[in-house]
Design an enzyme around this catalytic site. Sequence first.
Site, PDB file in Angstrom:
ATOM      1  N   HIS A  52       0.836  -1.205   0.000  1.00  0.00           N
ATOM      2  CA  HIS A  52       0.000   0.000   0.000  1.00  0.00           C
ATOM      3  C   HIS A  52       0.870   1.253   0.000  1.00  0.00           C
ATOM      4  O   HIS A  52       0.613   2.212  -0.747  1.00  0.00           O
ATOM      5  CB  HIS A  52      -0.875   0.043   1.263  1.00  0.00           C
ATOM      6  CG  HIS A  52      -1.940  -1.006   1.324  1.00  0.00           C
ATOM      7  ND1 HIS A  52      -2.204  -1.738   2.456  1.00  0.00           N
ATOM      8  CD2 HIS A  52      -2.825  -1.443   0.388  1.00  0.00           C
ATOM      9  CE1 HIS A  52      -3.205  -2.572   2.226  1.00  0.00           C
ATOM     10  NE2 HIS A  52      -3.583  -2.428   0.969  1.00  0.00           N
ATOM     11  N   LYS A 105     -15.438  -8.226   4.211  1.00  0.00           N
ATOM     12  CA  LYS A 105     -14.266  -8.703   4.947  1.00  0.00           C
ATOM     13  C   LYS A 105     -14.463  -8.463   6.443  1.00  0.00           C
ATOM     14  O   LYS A 105     -14.889  -7.377   6.847  1.00  0.00           O
ATOM     15  CB  LYS A 105     -13.013  -7.951   4.474  1.00  0.00           C
ATOM     16  CG  LYS A 105     -12.659  -8.212   3.016  1.00  0.00           C
ATOM     17  CD  LYS A 105     -11.429  -7.415   2.602  1.00  0.00           C
ATOM     18  CE  LYS A 105     -11.053  -7.679   1.157  1.00  0.00           C
ATOM     19  NZ  LYS A 105      -9.964  -6.809   0.690  1.00  0.00           N
ATOM     20  N   SER A 119      -2.973  -7.729   2.835  1.00  0.00           N
ATOM     21  CA  SER A 119      -3.416  -7.519   4.219  1.00  0.00           C
ATOM     22  C   SER A 119      -3.924  -8.820   4.823  1.00  0.00           C
ATOM     23  O   SER A 119      -3.704  -9.097   6.004  1.00  0.00           O
ATOM     24  CB  SER A 119      -4.532  -6.474   4.262  1.00  0.00           C
ATOM     25  OG  SER A 119      -4.045  -5.219   3.890  1.00  0.00           O
ATOM     26  N   ARG A 162      -1.682  -6.310  -8.330  1.00  0.00           N
ATOM     27  CA  ARG A 162      -0.559  -7.238  -8.153  1.00  0.00           C
ATOM     28  C   ARG A 162      -0.617  -8.416  -9.109  1.00  0.00           C
ATOM     29  O   ARG A 162       0.402  -9.016  -9.419  1.00  0.00           O
ATOM     30  CB  ARG A 162      -0.563  -7.782  -6.712  1.00  0.00           C
ATOM     31  CG  ARG A 162      -0.234  -6.761  -5.652  1.00  0.00           C
ATOM     32  CD  ARG A 162      -0.723  -7.207  -4.306  1.00  0.00           C
ATOM     33  NE  ARG A 162      -2.161  -7.414  -4.322  1.00  0.00           N
ATOM     34  CZ  ARG A 162      -2.903  -7.701  -3.265  1.00  0.00           C
ATOM     35  NH1 ARG A 162      -2.340  -7.852  -2.095  1.00  0.00           N
ATOM     36  NH2 ARG A 162      -4.197  -7.860  -3.379  1.00  0.00           N
TER      37      ARG A 162
HETATM   38  O1  PNS Z   1      -8.780  -2.993   0.087  1.00  0.00           O
HETATM   39  P1  PNS Z   1     -10.052  -3.507  -0.522  1.00  0.00           P
HETATM   40  O2  PNS Z   1     -10.902  -4.241   0.503  1.00  0.00           O
HETATM   41  O3  PNS Z   1      -9.805  -4.352  -1.744  1.00  0.00           O
HETATM   42  O4  PNS Z   1     -10.891  -2.220  -0.989  1.00  0.00           O
HETATM   43  C1  PNS Z   1     -12.135  -2.360  -1.657  1.00  0.00           C
HETATM   44  C2  PNS Z   1     -12.925  -1.058  -1.556  1.00  0.00           C
HETATM   45  C3  PNS Z   1     -13.168  -0.720  -0.079  1.00  0.00           C
HETATM   46  C4  PNS Z   1     -12.142   0.069  -2.184  1.00  0.00           C
HETATM   47  C5  PNS Z   1     -14.275  -1.280  -2.281  1.00  0.00           C
HETATM   48  O5  PNS Z   1     -14.975  -2.314  -1.658  1.00  0.00           O
HETATM   49  C6  PNS Z   1     -15.147  -0.033  -2.312  1.00  0.00           C
HETATM   50  O6  PNS Z   1     -14.920   0.840  -3.118  1.00  0.00           O
HETATM   51  N1  PNS Z   1     -16.119   0.081  -1.370  1.00  0.00           N
HETATM   52  C7  PNS Z   1     -16.941   1.260  -1.192  1.00  0.00           C
HETATM   53  C8  PNS Z   1     -18.414   1.039  -1.542  1.00  0.00           C
HETATM   54  C9  PNS Z   1     -18.646   1.279  -3.008  1.00  0.00           C
HETATM   55  O7  PNS Z   1     -18.464   2.364  -3.518  1.00  0.00           O
HETATM   56  N2  PNS Z   1     -19.007   0.195  -3.695  1.00  0.00           N
HETATM   57  C10 PNS Z   1     -19.208   0.199  -5.113  1.00  0.00           C
HETATM   58  C11 PNS Z   1     -17.877  -0.016  -5.839  1.00  0.00           C
HETATM   59  S1  PNS Z   1     -18.194  -0.525  -7.464  1.00  0.00           S
END
Ligand code: PNS
Length: 165
Positions: free
Chosen positions: A19, A43, A133, A96
């Site tokens: 990150h 998660k 993570s 990645r």
């Molecule tokens: O580190 P992660 O868990 O892969 O991050 C994923 C994250 C939190 C960026 C994604 O789940 C997200 O954008 N969540 C916010 C809710 C939202 O906007 N959902 C629609 C996305 S298409």
Amino acid sequence: MNNRIAVVPGSFDPPTLGHLDVIRRAATLYDTLHVLVVHNPDKEAMLPIARRVSLLEQAIAEAGIAGDVIVASWSVGLLVDYAAEVDAGVLVKGIRSQVDVAYETPMAIVNRHLTHVETVFLLPDPAHALVSSSLVRQVAALGGDVTPFVPPAVARLLDTGTADG
Ligand code: PNS
């Protein structure tokens, strides 16, 4: 929407060196960078969101990452709502592997349909390509040494169970 303002969103549970690598490089590409801790309902969380924010602030400061970098959290709506609120035109994600491409592509397309926000993918430094993570959570839970995978602020927390911040 301002394409000089970007958001780096993620669960950051906990923040890893991967990150930090993406944040460091994105900070050189954009005038203002919002590092956004977002609750991911898919998660089970290890750290409270406020702790992840303070760890990111410490890690960014300790890594000497320069520029206008703001750490914030968002749990009340869509990611694109936050981007609109801060006038950001770009979302930055680290990629990645093909697994990440498959996971991120639909989100990027949906987000662009929602508000025309663009998603930019950065390839990781190969040194961090296998760090996640979820693996760090697993190693920490089973008593292993996470120092090679996380910023010092996170290692201090996971090794001692207490954090200075
Ligand atoms: O580190 P992660 O868990 O892969 O991050 C994923 C994250 C939190 C960026 C994604 O789940 C997200 O954008 N969540 C916010 C809710 C939202 O906007 N959902 C629609 C996305 S298409």
